[in-house]
Enzyme design. Structure first.
Site, short mmCIF file in Angstrom:
data_model
loop_
_atom_site.label_atom_id
_atom_site.label_comp_id
_atom_site.label_asym_id
_atom_site.label_seq_id
_atom_site.Cartn_x
_atom_site.Cartn_y
_atom_site.Cartn_z
N ASP A 114 24.30 34.71 41.49
CA ASP A 114 25.56 34.19 42.02
C ASP A 114 25.85 34.93 43.32
O ASP A 114 26.37 36.04 43.32
CB ASP A 114 26.69 34.37 41.00
CG ASP A 114 28.00 33.79 41.51
OD1 ASP A 114 28.04 33.34 42.66
OD2 ASP A 114 28.98 33.80 40.75
N LYS A 174 32.04 30.50 49.78
CA LYS A 174 32.72 31.34 50.78
C LYS A 174 32.16 31.22 52.20
O LYS A 174 32.49 30.28 52.90
CB LYS A 174 32.72 32.80 50.29
CG LYS A 174 33.40 32.90 48.90
CD LYS A 174 33.99 34.22 48.60
CE LYS A 174 34.43 34.35 47.17
NZ LYS A 174 35.82 34.62 46.93
N TYR A 194 32.39 37.99 37.87
CA TYR A 194 33.21 36.77 37.88
C TYR A 194 32.39 35.64 38.50
O TYR A 194 31.79 35.82 39.56
CB TYR A 194 34.48 37.02 38.70
CG TYR A 194 35.37 35.81 38.84
CD1 TYR A 194 36.10 35.33 37.75
CD2 TYR A 194 35.49 35.14 40.05
CE1 TYR A 194 36.92 34.22 37.87
CE2 TYR A 194 36.31 34.02 40.18
CZ TYR A 194 37.03 33.57 39.09
OH TYR A 194 37.84 32.47 39.22
N1 PMP Z 1 31.30 33.55 42.00
C1 PMP Z 1 31.67 34.67 42.63
C2 PMP Z 1 30.72 35.81 42.73
C3 PMP Z 1 32.93 34.76 43.21
O1 PMP Z 1 33.31 35.88 43.82
C4 PMP Z 1 33.81 33.65 43.11
C5 PMP Z 1 35.21 33.68 43.70
N2 PMP Z 1 35.72 34.86 44.08
C6 PMP Z 1 33.36 32.51 42.45
C7 PMP Z 1 32.10 32.49 41.91
C8 PMP Z 1 34.25 31.31 42.35
O2 PMP Z 1 34.39 30.72 43.59
P1 PMP Z 1 35.63 29.78 43.92
O3 PMP Z 1 36.85 30.64 43.91
O4 PMP Z 1 35.30 29.18 45.26
O5 PMP Z 1 35.67 28.75 42.84
#
Ligand code: PMP
Length: 433
Positions: free
Chosen positions: A242, A270, A147
């Site tokens: 990511d 995060k 994701y």
């Molecule tokens: N990349 C990863 C690996 C994530 O875990 C997440 C959110 N869980 C995102 C991108 C998206 O981040 P956000 O919810 O802050 O938009």
């Protein structure tokens, strides 16, 4: 007591919320699919949540990842309070954004320049746009179950809420956009090589969660990431790690330090905001200089580098640099998994665990978990039953098989021992029910 009997007040709030927000919530996983309605939070402290009914829960969702120091750590609370007296929104650069950037870059040597945005979604969206601009190519490669936020090019076979709710590709993503995204199975070197052999000269970038934390927990097999690095270098494609979850969680230098593989571009979020909204993308100077205003790849944001996120992130990382938070958080995850494995060997349920650093997940299966299909084959119903049972006993596991449990510096020995006690009791109950 049933869920409804314990969380009575939350039901009343949800009845109203349902009419105001789609599905009653502002992000899909907050409505736990297997439960009739979510519980509502009143306050938090350390490893604990207190709901509006006054129910105390040990938390392993931890807001889906940012809270590695636990809920409401004193250092963050004090730094933010102090900063607030200067004001909190300027639209003008601050010195504090340089401090946070330099701190991140010290731990991520592959990040030579950085741009702060407001979410992980924005970070990956911009990194992909940048990779396309730099290479002049259109195709992106992602992995089944990973994701990368909620934007068009990555909402194809994604994890997290989109998996929990059984949506293969979001409605509203144009076919033309989805066609530019190649989705490959995680940990499959053969398919990866074949894809590069056939279309390598058209691939702008490969985006990957170096440890998957959005489809349960899936770990990269030995040399998978190294092979990926080699192929991207050979074919001139940009490798995007990511690290929105793994950055500052696996180690101070994230997955890149942990596995000793360097990305061309890195996305973060995060933890680097210490619990306030944030995202960031960074990497090689030559690529990053294409971003506006030094280049012509457009990125902007009213809230970019928001000072409160900057200060909270900075003090969080400074605390992590003392190493003790990792020791406590990693030990908690290891101890829980160990205890559960010992218990499970005594009862007749097919069960597997996965853990790394301060992340763990539990699966009802006899298969090894190597990719998204292995997770799809797990008994999700049993996971949900375990989750509900734990919740009724004061333990809030991550609310979906397709998410991951996070431990923090607040998950000390006492919390862990209480957790193990509840978890083991609930597992035994599953066997007999
Ligand atoms: N990349 C990863 C690996 C994530 O875990 C997440 C959110 N869980 C995102 C991108 C998206 O981040 P956000 O919810 O802050 O938009």
């Amino acid at each position: 007591m049933s869920y409804e009997e314990i969380f009575t007040k939350s039901r009343q709030v949800y009845e109203i919320a349902k009419k105001i927000f789609p599905g009653g919530v502002n992000s899909p996983v907050r409505l736990m699919r297997h439960l009739p309605y979510p519980f509502y939070v009143k306050r938090v402290e350390g490893a604990f949540i207190e709901t509006i009914e006054g129910v105390k829960l040990i938390d392993y969702c931890m807001a889906f990842g940012p809270l590695i120091l636990g809920h409401k750590p004193k250092v963050v609370e004090e730094a933010v309070k102090e900063f607030l007296s200067n004001g909190w929104m300027f639209g003008i650069p601050t010195e504090i954004e340089l401090e946070l950037a330099k701190t991140i870059m010290r731990h991520f040597p592959s990040v030579e320049m950085i741009r702060f945005v407001n979410s992980g979604t924005e970070a990956t969206m911009n990194a992909i746009r940048l990779a396309r601009a730099y290479t002049g190519r259109k195709i992106i490669v992602k992995f089944d179950g990973c994701y990368h936020g909620a934007h068009d090019y990555v909402l194809v076979k994604a994890g997290s809420g989109i998996a929990t709710w059984g949506i293969p590709t979001s409605l509203g993503v144009p076919e033309e956009a989805a066609k530019l995204t190649i989705v490959l199975p995680y940990n499959d070197v053969e398919k990866l090589e074949k894809t590069f052999q056939e279309q390598g000269d058209k691939i702008a970038c490969v985006i990957i969660e170096p440890v998957v934390g959005n489809f349960g927990l899936i770990l990269p097999e030995k040399d998978f990431l190294k092979k990926l690095r080699e192929l991207c270098t050979t074919y001139g494609s940009i490798l995007i790690f990511d690290e929105v979850i793994t950055g500052f969680r696996l180690s101070l230098g994230g997955a890149q330090e942990y596995f000793n593989v360097k990305a061309d571009l890195t996305t973060l979020g995060k933890i680097i905001g210490g619990g306030f909204p944030i995202g960031a993308f960074g990497g090689k100077k030559e690529i990053m200089e294409m971003i506006t205003p030094s280049g012509q790849v457009y990125n902007a944001g009213t809230f970019n580098a928001h000072p409160i996120s900057m200060i909270a992130g900075l003090v969080t990382i400074r605390e992590l640099e003392k190493e003790y938070p990792y020791k406590i958080a990693n030990k908690a995850s290891e101890e829980i998994v160990k205890a559960v494995n010992e218990e499970i060997s005594k009862i007749r349920i097919n069960f597997k665990t996965k853990h790394i650093a301060s992340m763990f997940q539990l699966y009802f299966t006899d298969r090894e978990i190597k990719n998204a299909d292995d997770v799809r084959m797990c008994n999700v119903d049993l996971y949900n039953r375990l989750h509900s049972e734990c919740l009724k006993n004061g333990l809030y596991l991550t609310p979906s098989q397709y998410e991951v449990n996070f431990t923090s510096a607040a998950h000390d020995e006492e919390v862990v021992s209480k957790t193990i006690d509840i978890l083991v009791r609930c597992l035994r109950k599953l066997e007999t029910s």
